[in-house]
Design a protein around this motif. Structure first.
Motif, PDB file in Angstrom:
ATOM      1  N   THR A  34     -69.872  15.575 -14.248  1.00 43.96           N
ATOM      2  CA  THR A  34     -71.106  14.919 -14.156  1.00 43.96           C
ATOM      3  C   THR A  34     -71.399  14.345 -12.781  1.00 43.96           C
ATOM      4  O   THR A  34     -72.606  14.667 -12.315  1.00 43.96           O
ATOM      5  CB  THR A  34     -70.903  13.453 -15.040  1.00 43.96           C
ATOM      6  OG1 THR A  34     -70.025  12.846 -14.810  1.00 43.96           O
ATOM      7  CG2 THR A  34     -70.858  13.901 -16.375  1.00 43.96           C
ATOM      8  N   THR A  35     -70.409  13.904 -12.056  1.00 52.02           N
ATOM      9  CA  THR A  35     -70.743  13.474 -10.325  1.00 52.02           C
ATOM     10  C   THR A  35     -71.020  14.917  -9.716  1.00 52.02           C
ATOM     11  O   THR A  35     -71.778  14.990  -8.788  1.00 52.02           O
ATOM     12  CB  THR A  35     -69.382  12.805  -9.931  1.00 52.02           C
ATOM     13  OG1 THR A  35     -69.135  11.778 -10.896  1.00 52.02           O
ATOM     14  CG2 THR A  35     -70.017  12.413  -8.546  1.00 52.02           C
ATOM     15  N   SER A  76     -78.882   7.791 -17.959  1.00 49.72           N
ATOM     16  CA  SER A  76     -78.039   8.950 -17.541  1.00 49.72           C
ATOM     17  C   SER A  76     -76.370   8.546 -17.577  1.00 49.72           C
ATOM     18  O   SER A  76     -75.575   9.472 -17.806  1.00 49.72           O
ATOM     19  CB  SER A  76     -78.282   9.462 -16.101  1.00 49.72           C
ATOM     20  OG  SER A  76     -79.429   9.729 -16.023  1.00 49.72           O
ATOM     21  N   PHE A  77     -76.159   7.187 -17.840  1.00 48.29           N
ATOM     22  CA  PHE A  77     -74.601   7.001 -17.966  1.00 48.29           C
ATOM     23  C   PHE A  77     -74.325   6.426 -19.002  1.00 48.29           C
ATOM     24  O   PHE A  77     -73.340   5.665 -19.535  1.00 48.29           O
ATOM     25  CB  PHE A  77     -74.300   5.890 -16.802  1.00 48.29           C
ATOM     26  CG  PHE A  77     -74.055   6.376 -15.273  1.00 48.29           C
ATOM     27  CD1 PHE A  77     -73.305   7.448 -15.169  1.00 48.29           C
ATOM     28  CD2 PHE A  77     -74.879   5.995 -14.254  1.00 48.29           C
ATOM     29  CE1 PHE A  77     -73.211   8.052 -14.077  1.00 48.29           C
ATOM     30  CE2 PHE A  77     -74.420   6.262 -13.136  1.00 48.29           C
ATOM     31  CZ  PHE A  77     -73.785   7.442 -12.659  1.00 48.29           C
ATOM     32  N   CYS A 114     -70.825   4.644 -19.422  1.00 51.49           N
ATOM     33  CA  CYS A 114     -69.618   5.536 -18.704  1.00 51.49           C
ATOM     34  C   CYS A 114     -68.856   4.711 -17.491  1.00 51.49           C
ATOM     35  O   CYS A 114     -69.075   3.715 -16.751  1.00 51.49           O
ATOM     36  CB  CYS A 114     -70.490   6.526 -17.610  1.00 51.49           C
ATOM     37  SG  CYS A 114     -69.229   7.492 -16.421  1.00 51.49           S
ATOM     38  N   ALA A 137     -69.048   5.237 -13.715  1.00 52.49           N
ATOM     39  CA  ALA A 137     -70.135   5.202 -12.842  1.00 52.49           C
ATOM     40  C   ALA A 137     -70.163   4.652 -11.413  1.00 52.49           C
ATOM     41  O   ALA A 137     -70.911   5.122 -10.696  1.00 52.49           O
ATOM     42  CB  ALA A 137     -71.368   4.396 -13.735  1.00 52.49           C
TER      43      ALA A 137
END
Length: 423
Positions: A266-267, A365-366, A373, A376
């Motif tokens: 994701t990052t 988004s998180f 998440c 995050a």
């Protein structure tokens, strides 16, 4: 990765409109730019059944948030189920192996989830993750050094945004430097296997890689029992203190496996997406370079505007109704973060990339609520560091014109696989 998909509702009884039939998350045009289609869906039919993925798709911001918070009626246990059911041969490969990964975090329900999140999240608290800042800085600097040495043009995706999150995560999880290339190869397979449309041949190849990866993780965790280090597996083993009622070795292997398998995707995707959007606007890039635009705000708006996790899944535990649409017990629900983040009822002029937006941080988004998440904080540190160092060292950075964006075909993750730049 579970062998079989969860129980399914009788989807054949679902109403399928012409608009819903047109929804194809694997279509090349949709992969390049899903947002016009999502906007039409959100306006005309905010919840619809898609026969293409046998799921009810949810697009409105308030509804997505409500489902994420409603753990009583919606379960996360299908999050990591293969969207395309595994072939008999792939299932046999798993069934005849030692593969054993129970649901503990992203795909776990109450009552065990709160305990698992607290226990396994302890070493991932913000202060611990912030202690990685010097390593993040050094890693970003080293990757930019390589780019500069090789000279332009360069690929930011393969040379920076994919490398940095992977290397940082591997440091956190204690992967020896000599194992990094092999672990990166293992981890790259998960998106298509679980959220894409792999062929049977691809399933067999990717399943083989997943099983090798599991065996690697098992060896890693077991090695830390007698030889602890300054890393995540050692930290959770120390917390466990030999008490199986707190967490078993099996649990620790499972969580480490999942973090290794997905903890950097994701990052990597978020940073590539954000850099693509800000470099496309050279006035914005100049503002970042001269310090008149705050990088933290750019990152937050970037996460809203083009999220790395486009959609996430839930299972209806009972008959429910969302935005007037009936979803039966057992129905698979796809919560579309990409659509929710551009809902004009929440975000003014959502199609504009605006770092001055005051509510950008309200993006989905998180995730939200019980499954927010855990990484995050680290993701924000990494993305901000990449942008800051690029702005300082390569102020004339710009996109190579006429690039054709390339995205991995799947329902959930969106990240550029190539991002050519010049300076």
């Amino acid at each position: 990765m579970r062998l079989l998909a969860s129980e399914k509702a009788e989807s054949s009884k679902a109403n399928v409109s012409a608009l819903a039939k047109s929804f194809d998350p694997f279509a090349p045009g949709f992969l390049r730019d899903p947002y016009p289609s999502l906007a039409k869906m959100r306006e005309k039919e905010p919840v619809f059944y898609s026969p293409e993925i046998d799921s009810w798709v949810v697009t409105r911001y308030q509804t997505v948030r409500a489902v994420l918070r409603d753990t009583a009626r919606f379960s996360p246990r299908i999050v990591s189920d293969p969207l395309t059911p595994l072939s008999p041969r792939a299932r046999d490969m798993i069934a005849n192996s030692e593969f054993d990964v129970p649901g503990l975090l992203v795909n776990n329900d109450t009552p065990s989830h709160p305990h698992c999140r607290k226990f396994f999240g302890e070493p991932l608290k913000p202060n611990r993750l912030k202690s990685l800042q010097p390593f993040v800085e050094a890693t970003v600097s080293a990757q930019i050094d390589k780019m500069v040495e090789q000279g332009p043009p360069a690929d930011l995706a393969t040379g920076l945004t994919w490398e940095v999150p992977a290397l940082v995560l591997f440091r956190l999880l204690g992967i020896p430097d000599e194992d990094v290339p092999q672990v990166k190869e293992y981890a790259d397979s998960r998106v298509v296997l679980l959220w894409g449309r792999p062929t049977e041949e691809d399933q067999i190849r990717l399943t083989k890689g997943a099983l090798e990866f599991f065996r690697y993780t098992k060896r890693l965790v077991n090695s830390r029992i007698d030889n602890p280090a300054d890393d995540y597996p050692s930290a959770v083993l120390a917390q466990r203190d030999g008490d199986d009622s707190v967490a078993t070795i099996r649990d620790i292997i499972a969580v480490t496996f999942n973090l290794l398998f997905a903890g950097h995707e994701t990052t990597s995707s978020a940073s590539a997406n954000i850099l693509s959007n800000i470099l496309a606007d050279q006035e914005l890039w100049k503002g970042i370079v001269n310090g008149s635009v705050e990088i933290a705000k750019v990152v937050e708006e970037g996460l809203r505007f083009d999220p790395p996790v486009q959609a996430w899944r839930r299972l209806a535990k009972e008959d429910v109704e969302l935005d007037g649409v009936a979803i039966p017990k057992g129905g698979h629900v796809l919560l579309h973060f990409g659509a929710a983040n551009r809902d004009p009822e929440r975000f003014d002029q959502p199609e504009i990339f605006d770092p001055g937006r005051t509510n950008a941080g309200q993006h989905t988004s998180f995730g939200i609520g019980a499954h927010f998440c855990l990484g995050a904080t680290l993701a924000r540190i990494e993305i901000e560091t990449m942008i800051r160092q690029l702005a300082r060292r390569l102020p004339d950075l710009r996109l190579v014109p006429d690039q054709v964006p390339d995205y991995l075909p799947n329902t959930s993750f969106r990240g550029l696989r190539n991002l050519q730049v010049h300076w």
